[in-house]
Design a protein around this motif. Structure first.
Motif, PDB file in Angstrom:
ATOM      1  N   UNK A   1     -33.548 -29.464  44.632  1.00 29.77           N
ATOM      2  CA  UNK A   1     -34.917 -29.923  44.471  1.00 29.77           C
ATOM      3  C   UNK A   1     -34.967 -30.766  43.405  1.00 29.77           C
ATOM      4  N   UNK A   2     -34.663 -30.119  42.096  1.00 29.39           N
ATOM      5  CA  UNK A   2     -34.787 -30.786  40.863  1.00 29.39           C
ATOM      6  C   UNK A   2     -34.018 -32.356  40.618  1.00 29.39           C
ATOM      7  N   UNK A   3     -32.667 -31.996  41.260  1.00 27.81           N
ATOM      8  CA  UNK A   3     -31.973 -33.026  41.577  1.00 27.81           C
ATOM      9  C   UNK A   3     -32.319 -34.164  42.206  1.00 27.81           C
ATOM     10  N   UNK A   4     -33.136 -33.922  43.395  1.00 29.09           N
ATOM     11  CA  UNK A   4     -33.649 -34.976  44.196  1.00 29.09           C
ATOM     12  C   UNK A   4     -34.914 -35.463  43.491  1.00 29.09           C
TER      13      UNK A   4
ATOM     14  N   UNK B   1     -20.129 -23.754  34.350  1.00 31.65           N
ATOM     15  CA  UNK B   1     -19.174 -22.814  33.894  1.00 31.65           C
ATOM     16  C   UNK B   1     -19.649 -22.098  32.764  1.00 31.65           C
ATOM     17  N   UNK B   2     -20.470 -22.894  31.858  1.00 29.53           N
ATOM     18  CA  UNK B   2     -20.968 -22.377  30.462  1.00 29.53           C
ATOM     19  C   UNK B   2     -22.228 -21.465  31.229  1.00 29.53           C
ATOM     20  N   UNK B   3     -22.963 -21.535  31.905  1.00 25.19           N
ATOM     21  CA  UNK B   3     -23.922 -20.923  32.480  1.00 25.19           C
ATOM     22  C   UNK B   3     -22.972 -19.358  33.172  1.00 25.19           C
ATOM     23  N   UNK B   4     -22.557 -19.526  33.997  1.00 25.44           N
ATOM     24  CA  UNK B   4     -21.413 -18.610  34.468  1.00 25.44           C
ATOM     25  C   UNK B   4     -20.763 -17.712  33.677  1.00 25.44           C
ATOM     26  N   UNK B   5     -20.268 -18.318  32.479  1.00 31.06           N
ATOM     27  CA  UNK B   5     -19.414 -17.324  31.499  1.00 31.06           C
ATOM     28  C   UNK B   5     -20.409 -16.699  30.434  1.00 31.06           C
ATOM     29  N   UNK B   6     -21.569 -17.151  30.277  1.00 30.05           N
ATOM     30  CA  UNK B   6     -22.484 -16.556  29.128  1.00 30.05           C
ATOM     31  C   UNK B   6     -23.766 -15.764  29.677  1.00 30.05           C
TER      32      UNK B   6
ATOM     33  N   UNK C   1     -31.811 -18.976  39.856  1.00 31.30           N
ATOM     34  CA  UNK C   1     -32.797 -19.999  39.850  1.00 31.30           C
ATOM     35  C   UNK C   1     -32.059 -21.380  40.058  1.00 31.30           C
ATOM     36  N   UNK C   2     -31.090 -21.515  39.447  1.00 30.30           N
ATOM     37  CA  UNK C   2     -30.375 -22.762  39.579  1.00 30.30           C
ATOM     38  C   UNK C   2     -29.899 -22.955  41.209  1.00 30.30           C
TER      39      UNK C   2
END
Length: 151
Positions: free
Chosen positions: A55-58, A35-40, A48-49
């Protein structure tokens, strides 16, 4: 004049509420960060996310699973015989099966992205109310691929 509500923002706020109500900080933090990313101004990094976060999470999950071994908290079996027992063989088999299932889920999520919404809602409900862990969407997609016959 008030603008239209962004349905994705509303969905993320609902996830934050579910995370708080279900006492699940993983869902709460994930939805709040998105939400922070989306709203800023960070919204420009959402592609990129979207492209790399799984992959980063894995990678982070694998680091978390391997760290007790590396730290010495968990020991490798000393002898070959320790690898060849029923529990170890079943655990290896289950690991192979789950990895195969998750591997089937990746193409399904790419081919039919609308199904991802259902998988996410189911995973969130399982995490929020059943004490689950949010690694479910990938495995859920793999299981779904078995039911609907997609590779």
């Amino acid at each position: 004049m008030m603008g239209q509500l962004n349905p994705i923002a509303v969905f993320l706020v609902a996830l934050i509420a579910l995370g708080v109500l279900g006492n699940n900080p993983t869902i709460t933090i994930s939805a709040a960060v998105l939400l922070l990313i989306q709203q800023t101004w960070l919204a420009k990094y959402l592609p990129l996310v979207d492209k790399y976060a799984l992959q980063w999470g894995i990678i982070l999950l694998t680091i978390g699973v391997l760290s007790p071994l590396v730290s010495g908290k968990t020991k490798l079996p000393n002898q070959f015989a320790d690898f060849v027992n029923v529990k170890m063989l079943v655990s290896i088999t289950v690991g192979v099966f789950v990895a195969w299932i998750a591997g089937r889920g990746i193409p399904l999520m790419g081919e039919q992205p609308v199904l991802v919404t259902g998988l996410l809602i189911g995973t969130i409900l399982g995490v929020a109310f059943l004490g689950g862990v949010p690694v479910g969407p990938l495995i859920a997609a793999g299981i779904l691929s078995l039911f609907i016959g997609k590779i």
